[in-house]
Design a protein around this motif. Structure first.
Motif, PDB file in Angstrom:
ATOM      1  N   THR A 222       0.882  -1.104   0.042  1.00 37.32           N
ATOM      2  CA  THR A 222      -0.157  -0.177   0.093  1.00 37.32           C
ATOM      3  C   THR A 222       0.787   1.354   0.063  1.00 37.32           C
ATOM      4  O   THR A 222       0.356   2.121  -0.770  1.00 37.32           O
ATOM      5  CB  THR A 222      -0.943  -0.019   1.169  1.00 37.32           C
ATOM      6  N   VAL A 225       1.767   2.106  -3.472  1.00 35.83           N
ATOM      7  CA  VAL A 225       0.613   2.783  -4.185  1.00 35.83           C
ATOM      8  C   VAL A 225       0.637   4.282  -3.926  1.00 35.83           C
ATOM      9  O   VAL A 225       0.287   5.254  -4.694  1.00 35.83           O
ATOM     10  CB  VAL A 225      -0.742   2.298  -3.688  1.00 35.83           C
ATOM     11  N   LEU A 226       0.656   4.515  -2.542  1.00 33.48           N
ATOM     12  CA  LEU A 226       0.454   5.901  -1.857  1.00 33.48           C
ATOM     13  C   LEU A 226       1.610   6.856  -2.394  1.00 33.48           C
ATOM     14  O   LEU A 226       1.444   8.150  -2.581  1.00 33.48           O
ATOM     15  CB  LEU A 226       0.505   5.956  -0.620  1.00 33.48           C
ATOM     16  N   THR A 231      -1.967   7.369  -9.139  1.00 32.83           N
ATOM     17  CA  THR A 231      -2.440   6.228  -8.945  1.00 32.83           C
ATOM     18  C   THR A 231      -4.077   6.329  -8.910  1.00 32.83           C
ATOM     19  O   THR A 231      -4.620   7.290  -8.506  1.00 32.83           O
ATOM     20  CB  THR A 231      -2.217   5.867  -7.312  1.00 32.83           C
ATOM     21  N   SER A 232      -4.797   5.480  -9.566  1.00 33.84           N
ATOM     22  CA  SER A 232      -6.232   5.679  -9.848  1.00 33.84           C
ATOM     23  C   SER A 232      -7.003   5.074  -8.726  1.00 33.84           C
ATOM     24  O   SER A 232      -6.606   4.482  -7.881  1.00 33.84           O
ATOM     25  CB  SER A 232      -6.532   5.168 -11.163  1.00 33.84           C
ATOM     26  N   VAL A 233      -8.402   5.477  -8.354  1.00 37.84           N
ATOM     27  CA  VAL A 233      -9.283   5.313  -7.511  1.00 37.84           C
ATOM     28  C   VAL A 233      -9.248   3.835  -7.340  1.00 37.84           C
ATOM     29  O   VAL A 233      -9.270   3.067  -6.363  1.00 37.84           O
ATOM     30  CB  VAL A 233     -10.584   5.789  -7.608  1.00 37.84           C
ATOM     31  N   GLU A 235      -7.029   1.538  -8.469  1.00 48.88           N
ATOM     32  CA  GLU A 235      -5.874   1.149  -8.014  1.00 48.88           C
ATOM     33  C   GLU A 235      -5.827   0.957  -6.427  1.00 48.88           C
ATOM     34  O   GLU A 235      -5.389   0.233  -5.831  1.00 48.88           O
ATOM     35  CB  GLU A 235      -4.690   1.571  -8.797  1.00 48.88           C
ATOM     36  N   CYS A 236      -6.178   2.277  -6.006  1.00 51.61           N
ATOM     37  CA  CYS A 236      -6.361   2.561  -4.482  1.00 51.61           C
ATOM     38  C   CYS A 236      -6.965   1.374  -3.903  1.00 51.61           C
ATOM     39  O   CYS A 236      -6.954   0.829  -2.743  1.00 51.61           O
ATOM     40  CB  CYS A 236      -6.560   3.764  -4.116  1.00 51.61           C
ATOM     41  N   LEU A 237      -8.251   0.970  -4.479  1.00 49.92           N
ATOM     42  CA  LEU A 237      -9.294   0.032  -3.968  1.00 49.92           C
ATOM     43  C   LEU A 237      -8.592  -1.208  -4.057  1.00 49.92           C
ATOM     44  O   LEU A 237      -8.816  -2.099  -3.282  1.00 49.92           O
ATOM     45  CB  LEU A 237     -10.460   0.262  -4.418  1.00 49.92           C
ATOM     46  N   ASP A 238      -7.690  -1.530  -4.915  1.00 49.83           N
ATOM     47  CA  ASP A 238      -7.332  -2.924  -5.417  1.00 49.83           C
ATOM     48  C   ASP A 238      -6.543  -3.013  -4.234  1.00 49.83           C
ATOM     49  O   ASP A 238      -6.203  -4.118  -3.708  1.00 49.83           O
ATOM     50  CB  ASP A 238      -6.474  -2.998  -6.688  1.00 49.83           C
ATOM     51  N   SER A 239      -5.542  -2.085  -3.924  1.00 40.09           N
ATOM     52  CA  SER A 239      -4.692  -2.324  -2.762  1.00 40.09           C
ATOM     53  C   SER A 239      -4.753  -2.855  -1.417  1.00 40.09           C
ATOM     54  O   SER A 239      -4.234  -3.286  -0.691  1.00 40.09           O
ATOM     55  CB  SER A 239      -3.754  -0.980  -2.560  1.00 40.09           C
TER      56      SER A 239
END
Length: 585
Positions: A222, A225-226, A231-233, A235-239
């Motif tokens: 995570t 990603v940050l 980073t798309s929404v 991808e953030c949810l995927d993480s």
């Protein structure tokens, strides 16, 4: 336990008292320690009504595991969806039920001793659904606390802590009494082993690993990603192993990019999209709901453009008076022109005493004239300055307030009375006007000369307010206020043909073709359909939980005058807007 009274602060205070009185929890033989579970406490185990999600079942289990209360509850409002696959409740089961919420409240007050300890999971939601409070409670979702204020699911805690499988997917709905017994066991486990033992289990890591496995992915870092700003929404949810919900009409649907962790539901109509949204939105942390409407015909688009221009002309026009018959007309013209450029100024002689009709080029000038002159004395007569009252100006006060609060106008001010050298004077005082980003000096399209008004754009509302106070002071001798119209609207208005002049003293009437169009509107007319859908979407918004971020995107259109940009609205559902307990996003 008693029904909750509006504005009470007893619940939080009593919870603190219960922590200070452990004998109530472990020693008092006469106190019944009750395992507590409402269908309301689990988001996936509710009945959907016209007011949101409401209680359909309450189960109460005594300390020894004996079920002392298991009641079905008939909601007060119309049921839209029984959510049978989650709750196990069907229309056939609930039809003969006559028990209401008030009956449950009465039974609980009679059943529970005053010193009973209620044990539940997310107990605050349960008590809110019951509209009741109780002095002694244990909430297992707070005992087994998670990072950032989140809560572990009961099913997860039962498996990891107790080694029990509950709420099995092969069962129609979950067993509320089984949940209540599980909650009691979790509370006993915590009291026996304490928080140190719980910390050793590292529940957060186990939950993250389980969520990622459920999403069918390899664990992601995570932190990595940050670190990437692009980073798309998704991808953030995927993480974090979460899914995005995309609800759309089947004819308009295309798969979202990076959609491996996006659940797309395609519907046959807008009505089905709305119904699915009210059921599915609570099950996802982030949702996109897309409605589709037929494009307006070119004739209707042109009609709406003309109507908008007429409305803008009307709200930029003011009537002032009465004046004496011997008034100084030249002085009056100077007075009204001091607020901004005037398109036309005529005397209205049909009244007993003369009035003036002033049509300004910009809305800010008309608003400034109303705010400055309404109610002042002219030649000993108190005059009134107001807009014409027509069907197009009935909501102008609301419109002006909305325009003033619009984000595009927040840091902008309007000034009247500026000279040719105003820009140079402004730049000579940089310390007085911190945060100045742009100076907009309109010019006459025919002569090319600078007009006697301008707009100043600042970085913040505070900087704009400070500049407005300075520029309208004694030294500068200018008149102004906060801006009401964004720049693109000025460009759009200037690019259209001028309006026909209005005879003084006559009531403003919309053109015949508009009246005919309004009279012949059918139920399936696009304007009527849009109005009805706005009400339906409003109902969906009212069913959301406080704190839900809502975005509305309206696409632009193309016409003979060129493309028109779309509209985006954003808001966060406020706590006070909630219609009551049981509403969820």
């Amino acid at each position: 336990m008693e029904p909750e009274r509006e504005g009470t602060e007893r619940h939080p205070r009593k919870v603190r008292e219960s922590r200070q009185a452990p004998n109530k929890l472990v020693g008092a033989a006469e106190a019944m320690k009750a395992g507590w579970d409402l269908e309301e406490s689990q988001p996936e185990a509710k009945c959907l009504t016209s007011k949101g999600r409401e209680l359909t079942r309450i189960s109460l289990v005594a300390e020894g595991g004996c079920c002392v209360m298991d009641e079905l509850v008939k909601p007060e409002n119309k049921i839209l969806d029984y959510l049978t696959s989650f709750s196990g409740i069907t229309k056939k089961i609930l039809n003969p039920v006559t028990t209401k919420l008030k009956d449950v409240q009465r039974q609980l007050k009679a059943l529970l001793p005053p010193d009973a300890v209620l044990v539940g999971h997310s107990l605050d939601l349960d008590l809110r659904a019951l509209k009741m409070i109780h002095p002694y409670v244990i909430d297992t979702s707070l005992l087994y606390v998670r990072e950032q204020g989140r809560r572990f699911k009961l099913k997860f805690l039962a498996k990891v802590i107790l080694g029990k499988d509950i709420q099995c997917p092969d069962r129609l709905g979950h067993d509320a009494t089984e949940d209540a017994r599980t909650i009691l066991e979790l509370a006993r486990y915590f009291l026996k082993h304490g928080p140190k033992k719980i910390a050793e289990l590292n529940l957060e890591a186990l939950a993250n690993h389980q969520e990622i496995q459920a999403a069918g992915q390899e664990p992601k870092n995570t932190a990595e990603v940050l670190q990437h700003p692009n980073t798309s929404v998704l991808e953030c949810l995927d993480s974090v192993g979460q899914k995005l919900l995309f609800l759309t009409r089947e004819t308009d649907a295309g798969e979202l990019p990076s959609s491996r962790n996006c659940q797309t539901i395609k519907c046959l109509s807008n009505k089905e999209v709305l119904e699915q949204a009210r059921v599915e939105i609570p099950l996802f942390p982030f949702s996109i709901v897309q409605f589709s409407f037929k494009a307006f015909s070119p004739v209707l688009t042109e009609e709406m453009n003309k109507r908008m221009r007429i409305k803008w002309t009307e709200i930029s026009t003011v009537y002032a008076g009465p004046f004496s018959k011997n008034c100084n007309l030249r002085a009056l013209k100077r007075l009204f022109k001091s607020f901004g450029p005037v398109q036309s100024m005529t005397f209205v002689l049909e009244t007993r005493q003369p009035h003036l009709c002033i049509q300004y080029e910009v809305l800010e000038a008309a608003q400034l004239a109303i705010e400055s002159l309404d109610g002042i004395l002219v030649d000993g007569i108190c005059i009134k300055v107001q807009r014409p009252v027509t069907e197009l100006t009935l909501d102008c006060d609301t419109l002006v307030n909305e325009l003033e609060g619009d984000s595009e106008n927040q840091g902008s001010i309007y000034l009247s009375g500026v000279s040719e050298t105003f820009k140079e004077q402004l730049l000579q005082e940089p310390r007085l006007f911190l945060g100045l980003e742009a100076v907009i000096l309109p010019k006459d399209l025919k002569s090319g000369k600078q007009k006697k008004y301008c707009f100043l754009k600042f970085k913040s509302f505070g900087s704009a307010q400070q500049a407005l106070n300075i520029l309208t002071g004694k030294d500068w001798k200018l008149k102004g206020r906060h801006a009401l119209t964004p720049r693109h609207l000025h460009a759009w208005l200037r690019g259209l043909p001028p309006e026909s002049t209005r005879l003084p003293g006559l009531r403003v009437v919309p053109p015949p073709f508009e009246q005919e169009a309004l009279q012949t509107l059918k139920l399936d007319h696009p304007k009527i359909a849009a109005w009805r859908w706005s009400r339906k979407i409003g109902k969906l918004y009212n069913s959301l939980c406080p704190g839900t971020l809502c975005l509305i995107l309206l696409p632009g259109t193309k016409s003979t005058h060129g493309s028109l940009s779309g509209l985006g609205l954003m808001g966060i559902k406020e706590e006070e807007e909630s219609a009551g307990p049981g509403l969820c996003s």
